[in-house]
Design an enzyme around this catalytic site. Structure first.
Site, PDB file in Angstrom:
ATOM      1  N   ASP A  32      -5.129   7.774   9.268  1.00  0.00           N
ATOM      2  CA  ASP A  32      -4.804   6.480   9.880  1.00  0.00           C
ATOM      3  C   ASP A  32      -3.406   6.451  10.481  1.00  0.00           C
ATOM      4  OD1 ASP A  32      -3.016   6.195   7.741  1.00  0.00           O
ATOM      5  OD2 ASP A  32      -4.134   4.569   6.787  1.00  0.00           O
ATOM      6  N   GLY A  56      -1.920  -4.209   1.030  1.00  0.00           N
ATOM      7  CA  GLY A  56      -2.000  -5.422   1.834  1.00  0.00           C
ATOM      8  C   GLY A  56      -1.049  -6.519   1.397  1.00  0.00           C
ATOM      9  N   ASN A 103       3.918  -5.735   5.705  1.00  0.00           N
ATOM     10  CA  ASN A 103       2.733  -6.524   6.052  1.00  0.00           C
ATOM     11  C   ASN A 103       3.096  -7.899   6.617  1.00  0.00           C
ATOM     12  OD1 ASN A 103       0.562  -4.707   5.366  1.00  0.00           O
ATOM     13  ND2 ASN A 103       1.187  -4.960   3.238  1.00  0.00           N
ATOM     14  N   HIS A 126      -0.249   5.647   6.506  1.00  0.00           N
ATOM     15  CA  HIS A 126      -0.003   5.811   5.076  1.00  0.00           C
ATOM     16  C   HIS A 126       0.226   7.276   4.720  1.00  0.00           C
ATOM     17  CE1 HIS A 126      -2.195   1.947   5.349  1.00  0.00           C
ATOM     18  NE2 HIS A 126      -1.378   1.596   4.375  1.00  0.00           N
ATOM     19  N   SER A 159       0.809  -1.218   0.000  1.00  0.00           N
ATOM     20  CA  SER A 159       0.000   0.000   0.000  1.00  0.00           C
ATOM     21  C   SER A 159       0.841   1.266   0.000  1.00  0.00           C
ATOM     22  CB  SER A 159      -0.932   0.011   1.218  1.00  0.00           C
ATOM     23  OG  SER A 159      -0.195  -0.111   2.429  1.00  0.00           O
TER      24      SER A 159
END
Length: 217
Positions: free
Chosen positions: A193, A83, A112, A196, A46
């Protein structure tokens, strides 16, 4: 001007060569005919897929836009998936190499894996296989590393960072240790968030990657 050029060719060239000269001139006036496109393939997660942003605001697209001016004989294929793990990247790479036949591959994966609690040795093995697969396909490799926050524990965070460093040295690839280095400590460059990069952060990342990428083009 072009008519004068044709007239000059007819005057100075023997008839049997005029066709070849005209063909050469015609090809030279057609953009891209004589310059074979080279391909940069980006295999990331991502952080390279412009998460929650328009694709054109991501650092990969921003880099592609810059390359149109600095390196117009290159095209950029962003095969990054939000992801994505090293397992997913490894499984997708053969088809991507076959389809796009890249001259250069950027590998930006592993975060991840850490979030899913994968063993360090497992992630390292996958990354090594990806690097070797790309090299076997005659592509250069730029390995981009990540870092984990302190709450993962000292042993894990140090081992995680060392994975990238050791692989780059062992496999003799170009290496950027930490993708988020220019923004990691400044939360204004992140989406709500806090994981990112936002649009401003993506510009910072593009400029961070560029000095390592540019000599490889």
């Amino acid at each position: 001007m072009f008519k004068r050029l044709l007239s000059l060719i007819h005057r100075v060239c023997h008839k049997q060569y005029q066709g070849y000269v005209l063909l050469a001139i015609g090809l030279s006036l057609m953009p891209g005919v004589l310059i074979a496109k080279q391909t940069l393939l980006v295999m990331g997660d991502s952080l390279s897929a412009a998460y929650n942003l328009p694709a054109e605001q991501g650092w990969v697209s921003l880099t592609a836009q810059r390359m149109k001016n600095t390196n117009p004989n290159w095209r950029v294929v962003n095969a990054s998936v939000s992801g994505e793990t090293t397992t997913g990247g490894l499984s997708r790479l053969p088809a991507a190499l076959q389809q796009h036949k890249p001259n250069l591959v950027i590998i930006e994966l592993g975060a991840n894996d850490a979030l899913q609690g994968m063993p360090l040795s497992f992630s390292k093995s996958n990354l090594q296989k990806m690097i070797r697969m790309a090299k076997t396909a005659n592509a250069k490799v730029l390995l981009i590393g990540m870092q984990m926050p302190p709450n993962f524990g000292k042993a894990y965070t140090e081992g995680f960072a060392a994975n990238y460093r050791d692989l780059a040295k062992q496999e003799k690839t170009s290496f950027l240790p930490f993708l988020l280095q220019p923004i990691a400590l400044d939360r204004k460059y992140f989406l709500p968030d806090q994981n990112h990069p936002n649009a401003a952060g993506q510009i910072k990342i593009r400029d961070h990657v560029w000095p390592t990428l540019k000599p490889m083009l």
